[in-house]
Design a protein around this motif. Structure first.
Motif, PDB file in Angstrom:
ATOM      1  N   GLY A  87       0.835  -1.193   0.065  1.00 62.33           N
ATOM      2  CA  GLY A  87      -0.012  -0.073   0.038  1.00 62.33           C
ATOM      3  C   GLY A  87       0.886   1.333  -0.085  1.00 62.33           C
ATOM      4  O   GLY A  87       0.604   2.307  -0.705  1.00 62.33           O
ATOM      5  N   ALA A  88       1.777   1.079   0.761  1.00 64.70           N
ATOM      6  CA  ALA A  88       2.532   2.530   0.943  1.00 64.70           C
ATOM      7  C   ALA A  88       3.647   2.658  -0.307  1.00 64.70           C
ATOM      8  O   ALA A  88       3.577   3.951  -0.927  1.00 64.70           O
ATOM      9  CB  ALA A  88       3.833   2.303   2.150  1.00 64.70           C
ATOM     10  N   MET A 123      -9.439   9.319  -6.517  1.00 62.93           N
ATOM     11  CA  MET A 123      -8.971   8.952  -5.492  1.00 62.93           C
ATOM     12  C   MET A 123      -9.907   8.143  -4.603  1.00 62.93           C
ATOM     13  O   MET A 123      -9.769   6.913  -4.106  1.00 62.93           O
ATOM     14  CB  MET A 123      -8.444   9.938  -4.632  1.00 62.93           C
TER      15      MET A 123
ATOM     16  N   GLY B  96      -5.699   6.701  -3.749  1.00 61.30           N
ATOM     17  CA  GLY B  96      -6.758   6.256  -2.995  1.00 61.30           C
ATOM     18  C   GLY B  96      -6.555   4.635  -2.837  1.00 61.30           C
ATOM     19  O   GLY B  96      -6.868   4.122  -1.521  1.00 61.30           O
ATOM     20  N   PHE B  97      -6.238   3.746  -3.689  1.00 63.29           N
ATOM     21  CA  PHE B  97      -5.987   2.317  -3.537  1.00 63.29           C
ATOM     22  C   PHE B  97      -4.854   2.194  -2.374  1.00 63.29           C
ATOM     23  O   PHE B  97      -5.100   1.238  -1.263  1.00 63.29           O
ATOM     24  CB  PHE B  97      -5.631   1.663  -4.636  1.00 63.29           C
ATOM     25  N   GLY B  98      -3.767   2.753  -2.709  1.00 64.08           N
ATOM     26  CA  GLY B  98      -2.535   2.653  -2.022  1.00 64.08           C
ATOM     27  C   GLY B  98      -2.974   2.927  -0.366  1.00 64.08           C
ATOM     28  O   GLY B  98      -2.319   2.233   0.547  1.00 64.08           O
ATOM     29  N   THR B  99      -3.501   4.176  -0.123  1.00 60.65           N
ATOM     30  CA  THR B  99      -3.631   4.736   1.325  1.00 60.65           C
ATOM     31  C   THR B  99      -4.480   3.737   1.977  1.00 60.65           C
ATOM     32  O   THR B  99      -4.491   3.436   3.378  1.00 60.65           O
ATOM     33  CB  THR B  99      -4.041   6.019   1.374  1.00 60.65           C
ATOM     34  N   ARG B 100      -5.504   2.992   1.316  1.00 60.80           N
ATOM     35  CA  ARG B 100      -6.349   2.199   2.077  1.00 60.80           C
ATOM     36  C   ARG B 100      -5.795   0.760   2.457  1.00 60.80           C
ATOM     37  O   ARG B 100      -5.756   0.450   3.486  1.00 60.80           O
ATOM     38  CB  ARG B 100      -7.755   1.982   1.108  1.00 60.80           C
ATOM     39  N   LEU B 101      -4.959   0.529   1.229  1.00 60.14           N
ATOM     40  CA  LEU B 101      -4.237  -0.853   1.699  1.00 60.14           C
ATOM     41  C   LEU B 101      -3.071  -0.627   2.555  1.00 60.14           C
ATOM     42  O   LEU B 101      -2.990  -1.671   3.416  1.00 60.14           O
ATOM     43  CB  LEU B 101      -3.417  -1.176   0.293  1.00 60.14           C
ATOM     44  N   GLY B 102      -2.344   0.454   2.688  1.00 54.26           N
ATOM     45  CA  GLY B 102      -1.234   0.624   3.572  1.00 54.26           C
ATOM     46  C   GLY B 102      -1.810   1.225   4.743  1.00 54.26           C
ATOM     47  O   GLY B 102      -1.103   1.645   5.409  1.00 54.26           O
ATOM     48  N   SER B 103      -3.160   1.489   5.028  1.00 54.00           N
ATOM     49  CA  SER B 103      -3.884   1.956   6.185  1.00 54.00           C
ATOM     50  C   SER B 103      -3.078   3.638   6.769  1.00 54.00           C
ATOM     51  O   SER B 103      -3.015   3.894   7.640  1.00 54.00           O
ATOM     52  CB  SER B 103      -3.636   1.049   7.347  1.00 54.00           C
ATOM     53  N   CYS B 105      -1.662   7.610   5.178  1.00 52.37           N
ATOM     54  CA  CYS B 105      -1.115   8.630   4.340  1.00 52.37           C
ATOM     55  C   CYS B 105      -0.083   9.644   4.809  1.00 52.37           C
ATOM     56  O   CYS B 105       0.588   9.105   5.995  1.00 52.37           O
ATOM     57  CB  CYS B 105      -2.002   9.298   3.342  1.00 52.37           C
ATOM     58  N   ARG B 120       5.404   0.522  12.203  1.00 54.92           N
ATOM     59  CA  ARG B 120       4.783   0.544  11.125  1.00 54.92           C
ATOM     60  C   ARG B 120       4.641   1.855  10.179  1.00 54.92           C
ATOM     61  O   ARG B 120       4.867   1.676   9.022  1.00 54.92           O
ATOM     62  CB  ARG B 120       3.158   0.147  11.305  1.00 54.92           C
ATOM     63  N   ALA B 124       6.323   2.460   6.448  1.00 54.88           N
ATOM     64  CA  ALA B 124       5.336   2.985   5.627  1.00 54.88           C
ATOM     65  C   ALA B 124       5.820   4.430   4.941  1.00 54.88           C
ATOM     66  O   ALA B 124       6.055   4.552   3.593  1.00 54.88           O
ATOM     67  CB  ALA B 124       4.007   3.229   6.058  1.00 54.88           C
ATOM     68  N   PHE B 128       6.978   5.090   1.149  1.00 54.66           N
ATOM     69  CA  PHE B 128       5.942   6.078   0.001  1.00 54.66           C
ATOM     70  C   PHE B 128       6.873   7.182  -0.315  1.00 54.66           C
ATOM     71  O   PHE B 128       6.787   7.602  -1.405  1.00 54.66           O
ATOM     72  CB  PHE B 128       4.755   6.539   0.640  1.00 54.66           C
TER      73      PHE B 128
END
Lengths: 136, 146
Positions: A87-88, A123, B96-103, B105, B120, B124, B128
């Protein structure tokens, strides 16, 4: 009362983004552009933001409960997993492509409505896609 | 700044303090992390659990409100978006996808997590930031940037 505090915090947060220049995607991308005309401003923003938050974390253990809410709702800090890593990385690529992360994008709705709305819509679609494809 | 004509360190630091105080109000006042991606998802009905929807929505509403107030007081606030529609849409989808998956921003992991020394969030944020630097480096190498 809690809703008023949330609105006030959001407003101060958005004002801080605007004052710091972070609602300008070109400035944010210039921070990520080490091979171009590098703009270190974002590092000063992070330093300024982390300072009061570090104090807040130091104060927190002295409070039995939050000042205007009944209980703490804080995420755990230790478990590293593939979701966090993937995700990051995905977020970082998007951040570099557009020069935007969620806070500045939403704040910029007041400054550059058309392109900001387009980015925020995409987003939200990305968030919806995550919810559909990878339910917890 | 010498050699870095576009940088505005004092304004950046001052705005950063405002962001940090806002996040501290969320933490000490409401017991919650000021993580914008999570609050946006919650406000939009795209996340279960987390903050009450009204609370998340009001925080999110405050973001453009605060920016508008500064624009009003300062005369204007720069907001130079990329001209490219594909870049905006692709960037938005990935963010949008990445911030949800990675919990989280830049606010949740970057500001709130780093200041807590959360392992964590340290991982992260490093990832990023690294991915962002690499992406822009490649964009420049491919002639996508002026």
């Amino acid at each position: 009362m809690r809703n008023a505090v949330a609105l006030a915090a959001g407003t101060l947060f958005g004002a801080g983004l605007a004052v710091s220049g972070m609602t300008d995607p070109q400035r944010v991308r210039a921070f990520l552009d080490l091979a171009g005309d590098w703009d270190p401003t974002l590092a000063f923003v992070m330093a300024g933001a982390i300072l009061p938050m570090a104090l807040a974390w130091a104060v927190r253990p002295r409070l039995a409960a939050p000042l205007v809410a009944p209980a703490w709702h804080l995420p755990e800090t230790r478990r590293l997993d593939r979701r966090l890593v993937a995700g990051a990385l995905i977020f970082g690529v998007g951040w570099g492509l557009a020069g935007l992360c969620p806070g500045p994008a939403v704040a910029a709705l007041a400054l550059a409505p058309a392109p900001a709305a387009l980015f925020v819509a995409a987003m939200l679609a990305g968030m919806a896609a995550h919810r559909l494809l990878l339910p917890r | 700044m010498p050699g870095l004509p576009d940088a505005v360190p004092p304004a950046g630091f001052a705005g950063g303090l405002m962001i940090g105080v806002a996040a501290a109000v969320m933490l000490l006042g409401l017991g919650r992390i000021a993580g914008v991606s999570g609050l946006v998802a919650r406000a939009a009905g795209l996340a279960e659990g987390g903050a009450p929807r009204a609370l998340a929505g009001l925080f999110v509403l405050g973001l453009p409100l605060g920016a508008a107030l500064v624009a009003l007081l300062q005369g204007q606030v720069a907001s130079r978006f990329p001209d490219s529609l594909p870049l905006l849409v692709t960037g938005g989808l990935l963010v949008g996808f990445g911030t949800r998956l990675g919990s989280g921003c830049t606010s949740g992991h970057g500001v709130c997590g780093l200041s807590r020394l959360s392992p964590r969030s340290l991982v992260a944020t490093a990832l990023f930031m690294g991915a962002g630097f690499l992406t822009v480096f490649l964009m420049r190498a491919m002639g996508m940037l002026p």
